[in-house]
Write an enzyme that holds these catalytic residues in place. Structure first.
Site, PDB file in Angstrom:
ATOM      1  N   ASP A  36       0.854  -1.189   0.000  1.00  0.00           N
ATOM      2  CA  ASP A  36       0.000   0.000   0.000  1.00  0.00           C
ATOM      3  C   ASP A  36       0.894   1.244   0.000  1.00  0.00           C
ATOM      4  O   ASP A  36       1.868   1.323   0.756  1.00  0.00           O
ATOM      5  CB  ASP A  36      -0.905  -0.011   1.243  1.00  0.00           C
ATOM      6  CG  ASP A  36      -2.024   1.018   1.148  1.00  0.00           C
ATOM      7  OD1 ASP A  36      -3.199   0.614   1.163  1.00  0.00           O
ATOM      8  OD2 ASP A  36      -1.719   2.232   1.067  1.00  0.00           O
ATOM      9  N   ILE A  37       0.529   2.214  -0.843  1.00  0.00           N
ATOM     10  CA  ILE A  37       1.347   3.419  -0.988  1.00  0.00           C
ATOM     11  C   ILE A  37       1.198   4.368   0.216  1.00  0.00           C
ATOM     12  O   ILE A  37       2.045   5.244   0.441  1.00  0.00           O
ATOM     13  CB  ILE A  37       0.981   4.144  -2.308  1.00  0.00           C
ATOM     14  CG1 ILE A  37       2.138   4.999  -2.800  1.00  0.00           C
ATOM     15  CG2 ILE A  37      -0.280   4.958  -2.159  1.00  0.00           C
ATOM     16  CD1 ILE A  37       1.950   5.508  -4.220  1.00  0.00           C
ATOM     17  N   ASN A  92     -12.948  -3.044   2.584  1.00  0.00           N
ATOM     18  CA  ASN A  92     -14.008  -2.032   2.543  1.00  0.00           C
ATOM     19  C   ASN A  92     -14.833  -2.160   1.264  1.00  0.00           C
ATOM     20  O   ASN A  92     -14.272  -2.372   0.183  1.00  0.00           O
ATOM     21  CB  ASN A  92     -13.394  -0.632   2.593  1.00  0.00           C
ATOM     22  CG  ASN A  92     -12.585  -0.399   3.857  1.00  0.00           C
ATOM     23  OD1 ASN A  92     -12.952  -0.877   4.926  1.00  0.00           O
ATOM     24  ND2 ASN A  92     -11.479   0.318   3.737  1.00  0.00           N
ATOM     25  N   HIS A  98     -15.784   3.513   3.548  1.00  0.00           N
ATOM     26  CA  HIS A  98     -14.375   3.905   3.443  1.00  0.00           C
ATOM     27  C   HIS A  98     -13.655   3.309   2.251  1.00  0.00           C
ATOM     28  O   HIS A  98     -12.429   3.266   2.206  1.00  0.00           O
ATOM     29  CB  HIS A  98     -13.609   3.565   4.741  1.00  0.00           C
ATOM     30  CG  HIS A  98     -12.420   4.435   5.010  1.00  0.00           C
ATOM     31  ND1 HIS A  98     -11.219   4.284   4.349  1.00  0.00           N
ATOM     32  CD2 HIS A  98     -12.251   5.475   5.842  1.00  0.00           C
ATOM     33  CE1 HIS A  98     -10.367   5.191   4.776  1.00  0.00           C
ATOM     34  NE2 HIS A  98     -10.977   5.930   5.692  1.00  0.00           N
ATOM     35  N   GLN A  99     -14.401   2.845   1.236  1.00  0.00           N
ATOM     36  CA  GLN A  99     -13.719   2.335   0.039  1.00  0.00           C
ATOM     37  C   GLN A  99     -13.382   3.505  -0.874  1.00  0.00           C
ATOM     38  O   GLN A  99     -14.273   4.235  -1.308  1.00  0.00           O
ATOM     39  CB  GLN A  99     -14.588   1.322  -0.710  1.00  0.00           C
ATOM     40  CG  GLN A  99     -13.858   0.702  -1.913  1.00  0.00           C
ATOM     41  CD  GLN A  99     -14.710  -0.320  -2.665  1.00  0.00           C
ATOM     42  OE1 GLN A  99     -15.927  -0.397  -2.471  1.00  0.00           O
ATOM     43  NE2 GLN A  99     -14.079  -1.088  -3.537  1.00  0.00           N
ATOM     44  N   HIS A 105     -10.310  -5.148  -2.793  1.00  0.00           N
ATOM     45  CA  HIS A 105      -8.963  -5.319  -2.239  1.00  0.00           C
ATOM     46  C   HIS A 105      -9.035  -5.681  -0.768  1.00  0.00           C
ATOM     47  O   HIS A 105      -9.898  -5.209  -0.040  1.00  0.00           O
ATOM     48  CB  HIS A 105      -8.097  -4.077  -2.437  1.00  0.00           C
ATOM     49  CG  HIS A 105      -8.727  -2.790  -1.995  1.00  0.00           C
ATOM     50  ND1 HIS A 105      -9.671  -2.133  -2.746  1.00  0.00           N
ATOM     51  CD2 HIS A 105      -8.549  -2.040  -0.876  1.00  0.00           C
ATOM     52  CE1 HIS A 105     -10.055  -1.028  -2.113  1.00  0.00           C
ATOM     53  NE2 HIS A 105      -9.402  -0.954  -0.971  1.00  0.00           N
ATOM     54  N   PHE A 106      -8.107  -6.534  -0.360  1.00  0.00           N
ATOM     55  CA  PHE A 106      -7.932  -6.893   1.041  1.00  0.00           C
ATOM     56  C   PHE A 106      -6.677  -6.208   1.547  1.00  0.00           C
ATOM     57  O   PHE A 106      -5.604  -6.364   0.964  1.00  0.00           O
ATOM     58  CB  PHE A 106      -7.765  -8.418   1.198  1.00  0.00           C
ATOM     59  CG  PHE A 106      -9.043  -9.188   1.019  1.00  0.00           C
ATOM     60  CD1 PHE A 106      -9.544  -9.447  -0.244  1.00  0.00           C
ATOM     61  CD2 PHE A 106      -9.743  -9.643   2.124  1.00  0.00           C
ATOM     62  CE1 PHE A 106     -10.726 -10.148  -0.412  1.00  0.00           C
ATOM     63  CE2 PHE A 106     -10.930 -10.351   1.972  1.00  0.00           C
ATOM     64  CZ  PHE A 106     -11.418 -10.598   0.699  1.00  0.00           C
ATOM     65  N   HIS A 107      -6.817  -5.441   2.636  1.00  0.00           N
ATOM     66  CA  HIS A 107      -5.656  -4.877   3.304  1.00  0.00           C
ATOM     67  C   HIS A 107      -5.126  -5.918   4.297  1.00  0.00           C
ATOM     68  O   HIS A 107      -5.896  -6.484   5.074  1.00  0.00           O
ATOM     69  CB  HIS A 107      -6.037  -3.652   4.137  1.00  0.00           C
ATOM     70  CG  HIS A 107      -6.587  -2.487   3.374  1.00  0.00           C
ATOM     71  ND1 HIS A 107      -5.830  -1.377   3.072  1.00  0.00           N
ATOM     72  CD2 HIS A 107      -7.822  -2.238   2.880  1.00  0.00           C
ATOM     73  CE1 HIS A 107      -6.580  -0.484   2.436  1.00  0.00           C
ATOM     74  NE2 HIS A 107      -7.797  -0.990   2.308  1.00  0.00           N
TER      75      HIS A 107
HETATM   76  P1  AMP Z   1      -9.693   1.677   0.557  1.00  0.00           P
HETATM   77  O1  AMP Z   1      -9.982   2.876   1.424  1.00  0.00           O
HETATM   78  O2  AMP Z   1     -10.011   0.388   1.246  1.00  0.00           O
HETATM   79  O3  AMP Z   1     -10.329   1.793  -0.812  1.00  0.00           O
HETATM   80  O4  AMP Z   1      -8.117   1.661   0.363  1.00  0.00           O
HETATM   81  C1  AMP Z   1      -7.461   1.981  -0.829  1.00  0.00           C
HETATM   82  C2  AMP Z   1      -5.998   1.865  -0.555  1.00  0.00           C
HETATM   83  O5  AMP Z   1      -5.300   1.924  -1.773  1.00  0.00           O
HETATM   84  C3  AMP Z   1      -5.423   2.980   0.337  1.00  0.00           C
HETATM   85  O6  AMP Z   1      -4.865   2.400   1.515  1.00  0.00           O
HETATM   86  C4  AMP Z   1      -4.370   3.638  -0.544  1.00  0.00           C
HETATM   87  O7  AMP Z   1      -3.214   4.030   0.172  1.00  0.00           O
HETATM   88  C5  AMP Z   1      -4.060   2.538  -1.540  1.00  0.00           C
HETATM   89  N1  AMP Z   1      -3.555   3.016  -2.818  1.00  0.00           N
HETATM   90  C6  AMP Z   1      -4.102   3.951  -3.619  1.00  0.00           C
HETATM   91  N2  AMP Z   1      -3.341   4.127  -4.716  1.00  0.00           N
HETATM   92  C7  AMP Z   1      -2.296   3.273  -4.616  1.00  0.00           C
HETATM   93  C8  AMP Z   1      -1.167   2.967  -5.435  1.00  0.00           C
HETATM   94  N3  AMP Z   1      -0.944   3.600  -6.589  1.00  0.00           N
HETATM   95  N4  AMP Z   1      -0.297   2.034  -4.997  1.00  0.00           N
HETATM   96  C9  AMP Z   1      -0.504   1.392  -3.831  1.00  0.00           C
HETATM   97  N5  AMP Z   1      -1.548   1.625  -3.011  1.00  0.00           N
HETATM   98  C10 AMP Z   1      -2.436   2.557  -3.398  1.00  0.00           C
END
Ligand code: AMP
Length: 149
Positions: A36-37, A92, A98-99, A105-107
């Site tokens: 995650d960035i 999410n 919070h998506q 995606h799974f964190h």
């Molecule tokens: P969510 O709130 O569950 O949709 O989380 C989206 C996640 O994607 C966030 O934690 C961001 O930091 C991550 N994210 C967005 N753009 C990138 C990217 N280019 N590379 C890696 N992670 C990303």
């Protein structure tokens, strides 16, 4: 890689296609994992299906099975590499949940409870109560909906 289901191309599809860079961890025919960035803690990892579903409920059984197969293995690797002994899986669905990126995606978020910064996921858990009648009704409604799947 291009998909034609009328879905907007998300940043995650561009990552899968190699059109924008990422710190890639793993890839097979059905899933892709990368850092995650904007990490909540060191080792915060994202696992995504290659199938371009927006939310988990829209995902095929095949992609769901592929994610489920990789998730425990990937979690073990994240724990080993980060040195964490605890972690949260966060998933999410929908803007109000919070998506931010409309691709499933799974964190995997390592938890470092004693850290002042980068401790991991903070959770608010405003638990209510469940009375018997409401529980009976809700369980029956959900079971009925499930049987129609
Ligand atoms: P969510 O709130 O569950 O949709 O989380 C989206 C996640 O994607 C966030 O934690 C961001 O930091 C991550 N994210 C967005 N753009 C990138 C990217 N280019 N590379 C890696 N992670 C990303």
């Amino acid at each position: 890689m291009r998909y034609s289901r009328g879905m907007a191309e998300t940043i995650f599809l561009k990552i899968i296609a190699g059109e924008i860079p990422c710190h890639k961890i793993y890839e097979d025919d059905q899933v892709f994992a990368f850092l995650d960035i904007g990490p909540l803690s060191a080792g915060h990892t994202l696992l995504i299906p290659k199938e371009p579903a927006e939310t988990l409920d829209q995902l095929s059984d095949e992609s769901a099975a592929a994610l489920g197969r990789v998730l425990p293995r990937l979690s073990r690797a994240v724990l080993k590499a980060s040195g964490a002994t605890a972690f949260n899986i966060l998933q999410n669905n929908g803007a109000s949940a919070h998506q931010a990126v409309l691709h499933v995606h799974f964190h995997i978020i390592p938890r470092f409870p004693d850290a002042t910064e980068g401790a991991g996921l903070g959770i608010e858990w405003p638990a209510g109560t469940l009375d018997n009648e409401t529980g009976r009704r809700l369980a029956a409604d959900i079971a009925a909906a499930l049987s129609e799947e």
